[in-house]
Design an enzyme around this catalytic site. Structure first.
Site, PDB file in Angstrom:
ATOM      1  N   LYS A 100       4.930  -1.708   5.947  1.00 38.54           N
ATOM      2  CA  LYS A 100       3.721  -0.900   6.193  1.00 38.54           C
ATOM      3  C   LYS A 100       3.995   0.224   5.045  1.00 38.54           C
ATOM      4  O   LYS A 100       4.796   1.270   5.163  1.00 38.54           O
ATOM      5  CB  LYS A 100       3.639  -0.487   7.539  1.00 38.54           C
ATOM      6  CG  LYS A 100       2.603   0.378   7.537  1.00 38.54           C
ATOM      7  CD  LYS A 100       2.283   0.720   9.309  1.00 38.54           C
ATOM      8  CE  LYS A 100       1.389   2.003   9.444  1.00 38.54           C
ATOM      9  NZ  LYS A 100       1.287   2.061  11.108  1.00 38.54           N
ATOM     10  N   ASP A 131      -2.520   5.608  21.984  1.00 41.89           N
ATOM     11  CA  ASP A 131      -3.654   4.833  21.209  1.00 41.89           C
ATOM     12  C   ASP A 131      -3.627   3.477  21.803  1.00 41.89           C
ATOM     13  O   ASP A 131      -3.551   2.360  20.955  1.00 41.89           O
ATOM     14  CB  ASP A 131      -3.247   5.132  19.909  1.00 41.89           C
ATOM     15  CG  ASP A 131      -4.640   4.267  19.151  1.00 41.89           C
ATOM     16  OD1 ASP A 131      -5.717   4.454  19.570  1.00 41.89           O
ATOM     17  OD2 ASP A 131      -4.445   4.114  17.710  1.00 41.89           O
ATOM     18  N   GLY A 166      -6.396   2.320   7.086  1.00 42.98           N
ATOM     19  CA  GLY A 166      -6.544   3.603   6.601  1.00 42.98           C
ATOM     20  C   GLY A 166      -5.209   4.240   5.944  1.00 42.98           C
ATOM     21  O   GLY A 166      -5.510   5.146   5.220  1.00 42.98           O
ATOM     22  N   TYR A 167      -3.894   3.646   6.352  1.00 41.19           N
ATOM     23  CA  TYR A 167      -2.813   4.268   5.833  1.00 41.19           C
ATOM     24  C   TYR A 167      -2.344   3.781   4.581  1.00 41.19           C
ATOM     25  O   TYR A 167      -1.532   4.256   3.672  1.00 41.19           O
ATOM     26  CB  TYR A 167      -1.597   4.118   6.914  1.00 41.19           C
ATOM     27  CG  TYR A 167      -1.687   2.550   7.306  1.00 41.19           C
ATOM     28  CD1 TYR A 167      -2.236   2.318   8.550  1.00 41.19           C
ATOM     29  CD2 TYR A 167      -1.155   1.481   6.516  1.00 41.19           C
ATOM     30  CE1 TYR A 167      -2.151   0.861   8.725  1.00 41.19           C
ATOM     31  CE2 TYR A 167      -1.145   0.356   7.072  1.00 41.19           C
ATOM     32  CZ  TYR A 167      -1.837   0.143   8.203  1.00 41.19           C
ATOM     33  OH  TYR A 167      -1.683  -1.382   8.428  1.00 41.19           O
ATOM     34  N   GLY A 168      -2.923   2.450   4.302  1.00 37.51           N
ATOM     35  CA  GLY A 168      -2.548   1.716   3.181  1.00 37.51           C
ATOM     36  C   GLY A 168      -2.251  -0.018   3.500  1.00 37.51           C
ATOM     37  O   GLY A 168      -3.199  -0.618   4.164  1.00 37.51           O
ATOM     38  N   LYS A 169      -1.393  -0.420   2.989  1.00 37.48           N
ATOM     39  CA  LYS A 169      -1.242  -1.917   2.999  1.00 37.48           C
ATOM     40  C   LYS A 169       0.112  -2.365   3.699  1.00 37.48           C
ATOM     41  O   LYS A 169       1.063  -1.524   3.801  1.00 37.48           O
ATOM     42  CB  LYS A 169      -1.368  -2.546   1.788  1.00 37.48           C
ATOM     43  CG  LYS A 169      -2.509  -2.726   1.099  1.00 37.48           C
ATOM     44  CD  LYS A 169      -2.822  -3.595  -0.247  1.00 37.48           C
ATOM     45  CE  LYS A 169      -4.046  -3.322  -0.831  1.00 37.48           C
ATOM     46  NZ  LYS A 169      -4.223  -4.265  -1.932  1.00 37.48           N
ATOM     47  N   VAL A 170       0.014  -3.551   4.288  1.00 38.79           N
ATOM     48  CA  VAL A 170       1.233  -4.242   4.938  1.00 38.79           C
ATOM     49  C   VAL A 170       1.423  -5.310   4.167  1.00 38.79           C
ATOM     50  O   VAL A 170       0.576  -6.297   3.823  1.00 38.79           O
ATOM     51  CB  VAL A 170       0.851  -4.419   6.290  1.00 38.79           C
ATOM     52  CG1 VAL A 170       2.087  -5.094   6.896  1.00 38.79           C
ATOM     53  CG2 VAL A 170       0.448  -3.254   7.223  1.00 38.79           C
TER      54      VAL A 170
END
Length: 958
Positions: A668, A764, A650-654
């Site tokens: 990241k 988490d 959900g934050y983007g790509k790695v």
């Protein structure tokens, strides 16, 4: 605004000029380009439109036609396009070990009339096997094992009259074996085929008698782990060439074993175990080549010791468990020259057990549990290897005789074999993506798992056996001019399918890393069975992992040294025209391009955070993490190329990147609209920059340049614990290995709670946030939701609820009071997930509630057989204590839960109980089945519970 007509004309001219210059037939060039459009992670030099001239990695041409595609272990993902039909001269197609390559196999592949080898091992192809494959009249090698094919075996495959190797094992195939029905040919027509490998499927019905005849040339018949019914046909005795036979684990197979089975004088391995076979125990007299016999757990008539027991000169392993065989064991059985293992428990052997002084020096195990032996005589020197007589009259209650002790107490097994690395201390440690080779050189190995389907031995304690295999592989690879310098093998074990598994590492010769072309060649040698192991190891297959290539090792394009002067002038002119066109297009696009808007929190740079701070706590506090410029990260990731894309969330790509030092990192990159805002981004920087532990992922640095939010971590190659449990990573974890992973994760969390200053609550804990490094050491990751505790001395903080559904502590959810015991609850859920391989919350079923309802402490394994993961294996020492601990961790009240320090202590005791070294040992826990995972940093996004609203799905604490 459209392109002007002159520009379109010039581009058209250039394209035509390029086609004139190309060495590759336009049909093949177009087909490969179209096929590649469906793939991610294709080789780095697959550019342009001339695969033959530019020597595309994995592509071999004859003249201007593509004749071979070999791309194993490249991490290809996507589907195989129907454009494959245009490669009409294709002879070899090998796409093995690409675990994310799947979907239906296009039926049009049946039009490739020149195809000889079709090899798709260890992918995820699904659906039915196309009946059109029966049109491949030149096919010699068909290997579709370890995929997800379903449906029945097409009868049309009986048309493949030239077929030598036929492997459909480890799929989901159903139905009966097809035979000639008067109209359609069947498998009985394959008289030139030597290998029928159909094990580990769901095939059913009777084994047709027509499939065996004197015309067949079969040497391997593997029908194990299916649902065949009826009896074994007597035509089996006609297979005079047969060397390996596996009918084991067919629970509905019944009737008598054909009396002519001893006609199979070349048979070396015989597996009939775990079925419902009846009648007399088969007579194996005269089968002088027989080395491995297992007929355990059948319904044969009660009998006395058969005469053939002592007449098999090649016998290494005799497994006859629970068969009601009676009488006194002959002394000569223990003197057979090659015998290693005798597993004879659960019979009616009686009288005196006599082991003479001339017993075989290779005999390692005699298991005679639950028989009627009343005394023992051992001649000469005492037999010092493992002898188990538990459950016999000789073992009276209170007996201290070492033969009367159950295995696992005073009968420890030898540690798993691992290739020796007798190296002096290195001046510097290996880089994170490298391992130390047996030649004491740091290099990046090609790794995977060897599966031997029927070895002729059972003793895994002899190093000589595996040293022989290593030396044999090295010698044969060198003879074939493959750049393999040394080979390492470790952790051999027999899995639940009776296959011998072992981890394999191939190290490059004369360099630190294999090139892409090297991997294409090495992978093909193993998938195509070019390498043949010593005969004692029997039939095998290999599942390779994706190989990680650094950017500087990409294979460059090469031009043929032919006279192209008449065309070069035209090409140069066309190039100039194209340059003008490109410049014009670039100017046009740049003028039209608009700068995307950024949200306010993403536009804040690190400098602005620092300058706007009103207290020291609002600025990131750095201890060891370095800052990167955006240009630096763009360079090390090859401009964030798709080839380096290793995950997303959900934050983007790695992206995978390689620092100038050679260190591999995971980059990241957050994107607009990311679920991870500036607060979580800053939290992770601050916390990870000051925690350092082998079981916590390391933060290398970060970037806040050019309105970017980027974190740079150490590269952790073996995926997440979640991927291993679901089978997506190809890393298979048995019970002992899972215990060691759980222990490593517990140590990481305990470090955060008890040694970090101030203490940190992760908030988490879940299986997708536990990473596995190259030695399967666990590393806790993703600290975006973490909170420091203890500043007020109370060890708790009031905060809005955040976490992931299914792992969330119900007490924290109800009170909004966060303590370390909230992590303990999440960790307890994780422990249950590890034992069951089930999602914590799925379709309204909550794993905590399921286990609590099913636990029956009066039964074996607490009555949890239906919930436990079948892949755990049979030896589950310490499982009851494990379940008790997990249930204590998920107590409703935090005060009733143990601390993470206590959790670590208890799991350490379980690891010792299960046997083997601890998780800090280097190589004891590696076991790979298939395929390298997508990178772990692309895990799930947490559900964020904030504010006064209720979550949409209630967490059930009971």
């Amino acid at each position: 605004m459209g392109f002007s007509p002159w520009l379109v004309f010039l581009i058209s001219v250039l394209v035509q000029t390029s086609a004139i210059l190309a060495d590759t037939d336009p049909r093949d060039s177009s087909a490969l380009t179209a096929i590649a459009d469906n793939w991610k992670n294709k080789p780095s030099n697959w550019n342009g439109n001339d695969p033959c001239r530019d020597k595309w990695v994995g592509i071999i041409c004859t003249g201007n036609r593509v004749t071979s595609v070999r791309l194993s272990s490249f991490g290809l993902s996507g589907t195989l396009s129907g454009d494959i039909q245009s490669l009409s001269e294709l002879v070899y197609l090998d796409l093995s070990y690409n675990k994310d390559l799947g979907g239906p196999l296009p039926a049009i592949i049946g039009s490739l009339s020149n195809l000889q080898n079709l090899i798709l091992v260890g992918c995820t192809f699904s659906g039915e096997i196309p009946k059109e494959l029966g049109q491949l009249s030149n096919l010699i090698f068909l290997s579709l094992n370890s995929n997800k094919f379903s449906g029945s075996i097409p009868a049309t495959l009986g048309n493949l009259s030239k077929l030598y190797w036929f492997d459909l094992a480890d799929n989901k195939l159903t139905g009966e074996l097809p035979i000639f029905d008067g109209t359609n040919l069947g498998l009985d027509n394959l008289t030139n085929t030597k290998h029928f490998h159909f094990g580990i499927n769901q095939l059913s019905g009777p084994i047709p008698s027509q499939i065996f005849s004197s015309y067949m040339k079969l040497i391997h018949v593997l029908l194990d782990n299916n649902n065949f019914s009826g009896s074994i046909p007597p035509t089996l005795g006609l297979l005079s060439t047969l060397e390996v036979l596996r009918f084991d684990n067919n629970p509905q197979l019944n009737g008598q074993v054909p009396s002519n089975i001893n006609n199979l004088t070349k048979l070396a391995e015989l597996h009939l175990e775990n079925s419902q076979l009846t009648g007399p125990l088969p007579d194996l007299t005269g089968m002088s080549a027989l080395s491995f016999v297992d007929m355990s757990n059948n319904s044969f008539n009660a009998s006395d010791v058969p005469s053939w027991f002592t007449t098999l000169p090649s016998l290494t392993s005799l497994f006859l468990e629970n068969l009601k065989i009676g009488g006194q064991l002959p002394q000569a059985l223990f003197s057979l020259p090659a015998v290693q293992t005798l597993r004879l428990r659960g019979n009616r052997f009686n009288g005196t057990l006599t082991i003479g002084s001339d017993f075989s020096t290779q005999l390692q195990l005699i298991d005679l549990r639950d028989n009627q032996i009343s005394s023992i005589t051992v001649g000469g020197s005492q037999y010092s290897n493992t002898l188990i007589l538990v459950g016999n009259p000789i073992c009276v209650p209170g007996s201290n005789d070492k033969y009367c002790v159950a295995p696992g107490q005073s009968n420890p097994t030898a540690p798993p074999y691992s290739t020796a690395r007798n190296c002096s201390a290195l001046p510097t440690p290996c880089l994170s993506n490298q391992l130390l080779s047996p030649s004491c050189i740091c290099a990046v190995p090609y790794r995977g798992t060897l599966f031997f389907r029927s070895p002729s031995f059972s003793d895994l304690t002899s190093p000589t056996t595996f040293v022989t295999l290593e030396q044999d592989m090295e010698t044969k690879f060198q003879k074939l001019n493959v750049p393999v310098g040394s080979i390492a093998i470790h952790d051999p074990f027999f899995d639940s399918n009776n296959n011998l598994q072992m981890s394999l590492e191939l190290f490059p010769s004369g360099k630190v890393q294999f090139s892409e072309q090297d991997i294409s060649d090495v992978g093909f040698m193993l998938s195509n069975q070019t390498y043949k192991p010593p005969s004692t190891f029997g039939p095998y297959y290999f599942i390779g992992q994706q190989y990680s290539f650094t950017n500087d090792l990409a294979v460059p394009s090469q031009s043929k040294k032919t006279n192209r002067l008449p065309l070069i002038v035209g090409a140069s002119a066309g190039g100039a025209v194209l340059a003008v066109a490109v410049i014009a297009i670039a100017i046009f696009i740049s003028r039209r391009k608009r700068t995307p808007k950024r949200t306010e929190d993403r536009s804040q740079s690190f400098v602005s955070w620092d300058m706007k701070s009103t207290s020291a706590s609002t600025a990131p506090q750095l201890r060891g993490a370095r800052t990167f410029s955006f240009d630096e990260l763009r360079k090390i990731t090859n401009n964030f190329s798709e080839a380096n894309d290793i995950g997303n969330g959900g934050y983007g790509k790695v992206y995978r990147g390689t620092l100038p030092s050679g260190q591999l990192v995971a980059v990241k990159r957050s994107q607009q609209g990311s679920l991870q805002g500036s607060l979580e981004f800053r939290t992770e920087i601050e916390l990870l920059s000051r925690v350092h532990h082998r079981n916590v992922v390391s933060l290398v640095g970060f970037c806040l340049d050019q309105d970017e939010q980027i974190l740079v971590y150490e590269y952790v190659p073996n995926g997440t614990l979640k991927e291993s449990l679901t089978g997506k990573s190809g890393v298979r974890l048995d019970w002992r290995r899972r215990l060691r992973v759980v222990l490593g994760a517990a140590k990481g969390v305990a470090y955060l709670h008890e040694l970090a200053d101030p203490p940190i609550v992760h908030r988490d804990i879940k299986s997708s946030n536990v990473l596995l490094d190259e030695r399967l050491n666990a590393k806790v990751s993703d600290f975006g939701l973490s909170k420091p505790l203890g500043e007020d001395g109370r060890g708790q903080v009031t905060t809005q609820v955040k976490g992931t559904m299914g792992y969330l502590d119900p007490e924290y959810y109800m009170t909004q009071q966060l303590t370390g015991k909230s992590d303990v609850y999440s960790f307890g859920v994780l422990m249950l997930e590890v034992a069951t391989a089930r999602k914590p919350l799925e379709r309204g079923r909550y794993i905590v509630r399921e286990v609590k309802a099913a636990v029956d402490r009066s039964k074996d394994l607490y009555g949890l057989h239906e919930l436990l993961d079948p892949a755990l294996g049979a030896a589950l020492a310490g499982l009851e204590q494990y379940v008790d601990l997990a249930l204590r961790c998920v107590e409703e009240a935090g005060a009733d839960r143990p601390s993470m320090g206590e959790v670590v202590g208890e799991i350490e005791r379980m690891v010792k109980m299960a046997g083997g070294p601890g998780p800090d040992s280097a190589s004891e826990s590696m076991s790979y089945a298939s395929r390298t995972p997508r990178h772990p940093y692309g895990g799930d996004s947490p559900f964020d519970y904030s504010g006064g609203g209720m979550p949409s799905t209630r967490v059930e604490p009971k």
